[in-house]
Design an enzyme around this catalytic site. Structure first.
Site, mmCIF file in Angstrom:
data_model
loop_
_atom_site.group_PDB
_atom_site.id
_atom_site.type_symbol
_atom_site.label_atom_id
_atom_site.label_comp_id
_atom_site.label_asym_id
_atom_site.label_seq_id
_atom_site.Cartn_x
_atom_site.Cartn_y
_atom_site.Cartn_z
ATOM 1 N N GLU A 264 0.885 -1.218 0.136
ATOM 2 C CA GLU A 264 -0.129 -0.146 0.013
ATOM 3 C C GLU A 264 0.923 1.267 -0.096
ATOM 4 O O GLU A 264 1.836 1.375 0.678
ATOM 5 C CB GLU A 264 -0.872 -0.073 1.133
ATOM 6 C CG GLU A 264 -1.888 1.178 1.505
ATOM 7 C CD GLU A 264 -2.651 1.050 2.637
ATOM 8 O OE1 GLU A 264 -3.644 2.084 2.775
ATOM 9 O OE2 GLU A 264 -2.383 0.488 3.399
ATOM 10 N N LYS A 343 -9.873 1.546 -1.835
ATOM 11 C CA LYS A 343 -9.821 0.898 -0.569
ATOM 12 C C LYS A 343 -11.497 1.694 -0.049
ATOM 13 O O LYS A 343 -11.784 2.527 -0.350
ATOM 14 C CB LYS A 343 -9.071 1.776 0.347
ATOM 15 C CG LYS A 343 -8.870 1.205 1.804
ATOM 16 C CD LYS A 343 -7.764 1.831 2.522
ATOM 17 C CE LYS A 343 -7.429 1.492 3.899
ATOM 18 N NZ LYS A 343 -5.766 2.189 4.186
ATOM 19 N N CYS A 377 -5.204 -3.248 3.006
ATOM 20 C CA CYS A 377 -5.033 -2.972 4.622
ATOM 21 C C CYS A 377 -6.376 -3.114 5.439
ATOM 22 O O CYS A 377 -6.686 -4.405 5.614
ATOM 23 C CB CYS A 377 -4.111 -1.706 4.640
ATOM 24 S SG CYS A 377 -3.400 -1.704 6.329
#
Length: 529
Positions: A264, A343, A377
């Site tokens: 990321e 995300k 994440c």
């Protein structure tokens, strides 16, 4: 009979075995006509030799499975046993058939209790897989039914056998060997008085079957993934970052990896091209970083094509409609196409310091090396997302992450491993390391990149396929067998996806396209981003 006296051998039946086969069939099938004529068995062996399986004990024939090839569409529908028989009692074998049909399985009475029937069934299944047959079909007698015919219909009888309220020596055995009742057959074998002419049409489905017309288009089943545990460092220019990226892509491609994975916001050190004072305005700094995204997309796509490798380009900051910022992972296919996954869940720090917004879309990406999902994440800590992807037959979940402390890393790791187990998929975790105190927000990082698998016998005992040395820049490889996923999802010790109680709950992704107008959907927390 003592176990010490057994000397069992599994082999194919031969024409020389007929005298012993006749004795065995006459003993077992005395109530329905006894043995097939010798010429029937000879023709069957000639037509489909691999399908005729025998077990012998010191030369004595003690178990036999007879099998024929058939057309699935014809024999998965109502039929009678006589439909398998031609003139002069010749069993009709269809050499072009796409399924196997179990004619007989018989065990010598003296050898019952040694689970030899199961051994013959497993040999049939292995043959079905090796020949790429669609299924094994069988017409199963229900010889105990006559005892219950006055009080139960055939369907009620079959249901009670399935619930183990009644034991039927044939149907109970077949259900225990993973066969499913497909339908009830009437007048299947009229002379079978104990079954009163009824039978069950049973099917064992070959989950690895590939239709002949798709063989040339079949996706890879052996996939190699390569991940870069990237060290955050100061870079003097954009070119220096891209040079380092290409170095790793080249190295991974040299090892014939199908995927190259980056962490990321791996290009975050470019914020250091500003002076320290300018970095204090964190919103301006993250927008400065976003200014490099289009160039990185172009260069990474070029590398994917040039090095013949699919690149999961970690994530980068994207400026969307209405000047909003998103944290987006790009999938650069080796055919030159580019797809994106934003995300969805944004950490408090990302919202507070960088004003990052979450995306609205979630999808599985079709690649030449499996169906993949990407969760950046923090997203992997929300199990609903992975389950939605699993419902779309995801094989591999890639999780580029960026954490600074070990407790933050362990949250991501433990959640990622849980996703692999509960969704019966592979999960590739890829993070960054290094300490860069000269750049705001890059002072420390912690990572141990890993590849997780489901937890079952065909995978490592700890469900960890590969992992890096913590906090060290390096590359990691892992070979993933997608066939094992198919098997564990259908025949594993537990079958999480199959056993969901969908009568109690369901899960769906809401369609927010009306809100976003098709805008792009998409850093870092004190612990993680």
């Amino acid at each position: 009979m003592s176990l010490d006296d057994l000397h069992l051998n599994l082999r194919n039946l031969t024409q020389d075995d007929y005298p012993q086969l006749k004795t065995l069939m006459d003993a077992v099938y005395h109530d329905i006509g006894g043995a097939w004529p010798e010429h029937t068995i000879d023709k069957l062996i000639q037509a489909f030799p691999d399908g005729q399986i025998a077990i012998e004990d010191d030369g004595r024939l003690v178990g036999v499975a007879l099998t024929v090839q058939v057309d699935y569409d014809e024999f998965s529908n109502p039929h009678q046993y006589d439909d398998l028989i031609g003139s002069r009692e010749i069993i009709l074998n269809d050499a072009e058939g796409d399924a196997m049909y179990g004619l007989d399985v018989l065990i010598h009475p003296d050898y019952r209790g040694y689970r030899l029937g199961r051994r013959l069934y497993e040999a049939r299944k292995e043959l079905c897989r090796s020949l790429n047959m669609r299924a094994i079909l069988a017409g199963g007698r229900i010889p105990q039914y006559h005892q219950y015919a006055d009080e139960l219909s055939p369907a009620e009888y079959i249901d009670k056998v399935a619930r183990k309220e009644i034991h039927d020596p044939i149907l109970s055995f077949q259900l225990a060997n993973d066969f499913q009742v497909k339908r009830l057959l009437r007048k299947y074998l009229p002379e079978d008085e104990k079954s009163q002419g009824y039978a069950t049409l049973l099917e064992w489905n070959n989950i690895l079957f590939e239709p002949a017309e798709r063989v040339l288009e079949t996706r890879k089943t052996q996939v190699r993934v390569g991940a870069v545990q990237w060290q955050m460092r100061e870079f003097a220019s954009v070119e220096a970052v891209l040079q380092q990226v290409e170095y790793f892509v080249d190295a991974l491609a040299d090892y014939q990896s199908d995927f190259a994975v980056f962490p990321e916001l791996f290009n975050a050190p470019l914020m250091g091209l500003q002076d320290r004072a300018a970095q204090q305005d964190q919103i301006a700094a993250i927008r400065f970083l976003a200014g490099f995204t289009e160039r990185f997309k172009t260069e990474l796509s070029r590398m994917a094509v040039a090095y013949n490798i699919n690149i999961v380009a970690g994530s980068m900051i994207e400026v969307g409609e209405e000047d909003r910022l998103y944290n987006v992972a790009y999938l650069c296919h080796r055919d030159g196409s580019i797809e994106r996954q934003a995300k969805l869940h944004i950490t408090p720090q990302e919202r507070r310091d960088w004003v990052i917004e979450g995306g609205d879309e979630l999808q599985v990406f079709e690649t030449d090396a499996g169906r993949i999902g990407i969760q950046i994440c923090y997203d992997v800590e929300f199990p609903e997302l992975s389950r939605l992807l699993a419902e779309q037959d995801m094989d591999i979940l890639f999780v580029p992450f960026w954490t600074d402390t070990k407790n933050g890393y362990l949250r991501v790791r433990h959640c990622a491993q849980a996703r692999a187990i509960e969704n019966e998929c592979y999960v590739v975790l890829c993070g960054s390391v290094g300490n860069v105190p000269s750049i705001e927000n890059l002072d420390i990082q912690y990572a141990q990149s890993s590849v997780f698998s489901p937890s079952d016998f065909s995978f490592p005992h700890d469900a960890v396929l590969a992992e890096t040395t913590p906090n060290t820049e390096m590359i990691m490889f892992s070979d993933l067998d997608l066939t094992r996923l198919t098997v564990v999802r259908n025949e594993g010790s537990v079958t999480n996806l199959k056993d969901r109680r969908q009568d109690l709950f369901d899960l769906r992704l809401r369609d927010w396209s009306w809100k976003s107008g098709g805008r792009p959907s998409g850093g870092r927390d004190a612990d993680e981003s």
